[in-house]
Design a protein around this motif. Structure first.
Motif, mmCIF file in Angstrom:
data_model
loop_
_atom_site.group_PDB
_atom_site.id
_atom_site.type_symbol
_atom_site.label_atom_id
_atom_site.label_comp_id
_atom_site.label_asym_id
_atom_site.label_seq_id
_atom_site.Cartn_x
_atom_site.Cartn_y
_atom_site.Cartn_z
ATOM 1 N N TYR A 1 44.024 31.029 31.565
ATOM 2 C CA TYR A 1 44.291 32.089 30.590
ATOM 3 C C TYR A 1 43.049 32.944 30.348
ATOM 4 N N GLN A 2 43.237 34.263 30.401
ATOM 5 C CA GLN A 2 42.138 35.196 30.130
ATOM 6 C C GLN A 2 42.486 36.008 28.891
ATOM 7 N N GLU A 3 41.571 35.989 27.931
ATOM 8 C CA GLU A 3 41.783 36.726 26.666
ATOM 9 C C GLU A 3 42.041 38.205 26.963
ATOM 10 N N ARG A 4 41.192 38.766 27.827
ATOM 11 C CA ARG A 4 41.362 40.164 28.236
ATOM 12 C C ARG A 4 41.342 40.226 29.750
ATOM 13 N N VAL A 5 42.451 40.624 30.337
ATOM 14 C CA VAL A 5 42.525 40.718 31.797
ATOM 15 C C VAL A 5 41.950 42.052 32.232
ATOM 16 N N SER A 6 40.844 42.005 32.970
ATOM 17 C CA SER A 6 40.238 43.277 33.407
ATOM 18 C C SER A 6 40.845 43.724 34.739
ATOM 19 N N GLY A 7 40.579 44.983 35.107
ATOM 20 C CA GLY A 7 41.151 45.565 36.321
ATOM 21 C C GLY A 7 40.744 44.793 37.575
ATOM 22 N N PHE A 8 41.651 44.712 38.507
ATOM 23 C CA PHE A 8 41.449 43.958 39.754
ATOM 24 C C PHE A 8 40.327 44.577 40.589
ATOM 25 N N VAL A 9 39.389 43.745 41.043
ATOM 26 C CA VAL A 9 38.329 44.224 41.936
ATOM 27 C C VAL A 9 38.172 43.276 43.121
ATOM 28 N N PHE A 10 37.779 43.851 44.263
ATOM 29 C CA PHE A 10 37.586 43.055 45.477
ATOM 30 C C PHE A 10 36.147 42.534 45.512
ATOM 31 N N ASP A 11 35.857 41.567 44.643
ATOM 32 C CA ASP A 11 34.501 41.030 44.530
ATOM 33 C C ASP A 11 34.381 39.716 45.320
ATOM 34 N N ASP A 12 33.259 39.022 45.134
ATOM 35 C CA ASP A 12 33.020 37.762 45.854
ATOM 36 C C ASP A 12 34.109 36.732 45.586
ATOM 37 N N LYS A 13 34.522 36.653 44.313
ATOM 38 C CA LYS A 13 35.522 35.657 43.932
ATOM 39 C C LYS A 13 36.841 35.898 44.674
ATOM 40 N N VAL A 14 37.251 37.175 44.733
ATOM 41 C CA VAL A 14 38.493 37.525 45.439
ATOM 42 C C VAL A 14 38.316 37.358 46.951
ATOM 43 N N ALA A 15 37.156 37.766 47.475
ATOM 44 C CA ALA A 15 36.918 37.665 48.923
ATOM 45 C C ALA A 15 37.031 36.228 49.413
ATOM 46 N N SER A 16 36.553 35.274 48.597
ATOM 47 C CA SER A 16 36.557 33.873 49.034
ATOM 48 C C SER A 16 37.964 33.280 49.099
ATOM 49 N N VAL A 17 38.924 33.887 48.381
ATOM 50 C CA VAL A 17 40.303 33.353 48.375
ATOM 51 C C VAL A 17 41.308 34.344 48.960
ATOM 52 N N PHE A 18 40.813 35.478 49.459
ATOM 53 C CA PHE A 18 41.700 36.595 49.783
ATOM 54 C C PHE A 18 42.752 36.246 50.839
ATOM 55 N N ALA B 1 36.253 49.106 61.739
ATOM 56 C CA ALA B 1 36.835 48.465 60.558
ATOM 57 C C ALA B 1 36.080 48.941 59.320
ATOM 58 N N ILE B 2 36.827 49.535 58.379
ATOM 59 C CA ILE B 2 36.196 50.199 57.223
ATOM 60 C C ILE B 2 36.664 49.540 55.925
ATOM 61 N N ASP B 3 35.701 49.234 55.045
ATOM 62 C CA ASP B 3 36.049 48.735 53.711
ATOM 63 C C ASP B 3 34.931 49.120 52.752
ATOM 64 N N ASN B 4 35.287 49.302 51.481
ATOM 65 C CA ASN B 4 34.246 49.680 50.510
ATOM 66 C C ASN B 4 33.744 48.480 49.706
ATOM 67 N N SER B 5 34.224 47.267 50.062
ATOM 68 C CA SER B 5 33.786 46.066 49.356
ATOM 69 C C SER B 5 32.770 45.296 50.199
ATOM 70 N N PRO B 6 31.497 45.252 49.763
ATOM 71 C CA PRO B 6 30.483 44.509 50.514
ATOM 72 C C PRO B 6 30.853 43.034 50.671
ATOM 73 N N ALA B 7 31.484 42.458 49.627
ATOM 74 C CA ALA B 7 31.872 41.037 49.672
ATOM 75 C C ALA B 7 32.894 40.792 50.783
ATOM 76 N N MET B 8 33.855 41.694 50.900
ATOM 77 C CA MET B 8 34.885 41.576 51.946
ATOM 78 C C MET B 8 34.256 41.720 53.332
ATOM 79 N N LEU B 9 33.403 42.725 53.492
ATOM 80 C CA LEU B 9 32.798 42.976 54.805
ATOM 81 C C LEU B 9 31.892 41.827 55.251
ATOM 82 N N ALA B 10 31.169 41.237 54.314
ATOM 83 C CA ALA B 10 30.285 40.119 54.657
ATOM 84 C C ALA B 10 31.106 38.954 55.193
ATOM 85 N N ARG B 11 32.220 38.683 54.515
ATOM 86 C CA ARG B 11 33.094 37.578 54.957
ATOM 87 C C ARG B 11 33.791 37.944 56.269
#
Length: 245
Positions: free
Chosen positions: A14-31, A90-100
């Motif tokens: 549960y998150q008190e405030r759900v913030s906007g979705f971002v393609f960060d490290d956390k998402v990249a690791s489970v994407f 291959a083009i992406d604007n997320s450094p976390a995604m590209l690194a993985r």
């Protein structure tokens, strides 16, 4: 294509405030797990990107994967391309995604060159393109820039080139929209997502993922100049088009 990431539990607590979705490290690791459990028919779409690349990649041309994330479309193209002198960009604007993505691509043995580019696809120009894959990327772009991107893709394509455009869609008819939303949420439950995960992710994606209708996509592709457009796939509220120059 086992990319052996972690299990997606980004929205499990549960998150008190759900913030906007971002393609960060956390998402990249489970994407990889996230997209397979969230996009019905994803594996089929990737399998067909392989087929399209095999059929339509032209010798000494560029093949683009726009919003490549972990490189699913890139790998499918690399495995499908039979022509010599091709390059996959291959083009992406997320450094976390590209690194993985870079790590995953190290396991691919291919004669075809790959170039990873950290950029916003909305800022790119395209050239000498025979296959362009845009899987679930347009829906994240500002609605005002979508038409221009499709036009730029068309301008940068070779005659006979193909754009594979896969997207989540919305329906103009309220009853139809409700039906597809309900069965999509049932699909996600079947994949092991809880109601909390479904509602929190939905909130995070509000105003971040903005889908168009099938009619809007078809009109946009026609306006850009694509002469032959086939909707070759639909599963629940996800579709894919093949548009030819």
């Amino acid at each position: 294509m086992d990319h052996s990431g972690d299990i997606d539990n980004v929205f499990a607590h549960y998150q008190e405030r759900v913030s906007g979705f971002v393609f960060d490290d956390k998402v990249a690791s489970v994407f990889d797990d996230m997209i397979r459990r969230s996009v019905p028919g994803y594996a089929t779409v990737l399998g067909m990107v392989h087929v399209f690349a095999e059929h339509f990649a032209q010798p000494n041309s560029n093949c683009y994967d726009l919003g490549c994330s972990l490189g699913g479309g890139t790998i499918a193209m690399l495995r499908g391309i039979k022509q010599s002198g091709c390059k996959v960009i291959a083009i992406d604007n997320s450094p976390a995604m590209l690194a993985r993505c870079e790590q995953i691509l190290q396991n691919e043995k291919s004669k075809t060159d790959v170039q990873l580019v950290e950029a916003d696809v909305a800022d790119m120009t395209f050239e000498n393109a025979s296959v362009v894959v845009c899987n679930y990327t347009l829906q994240f772009l500002d609605t005002t820039g979508r038409e221009e991107l499709i036009e730029r893709i068309y301008e940068g394509m070779l005659p006979g080139g193909v754009l594979i455009l896969s997207e989540k869609i919305k329906f103009e008819n309220t009853q139809e929209q409700e039906f597809f939303t309900d069965i999509y949420h049932d699909f996600k439950r079947l994949q092991g997502y809880s109601d909390l995960e479904i509602s929190q992710k939905r909130k995070a994606l509000e105003n971040v993922l903005v889908p168009d209708s099938t009619e809007t996509h078809l009109q946009r592709l026609k306006n850009a100049g694509f002469s032959r457009i086939h909707q070759w796939f639909q599963c629940v509220n996800f579709v894919s088009f093949a548009a030819f120059k």
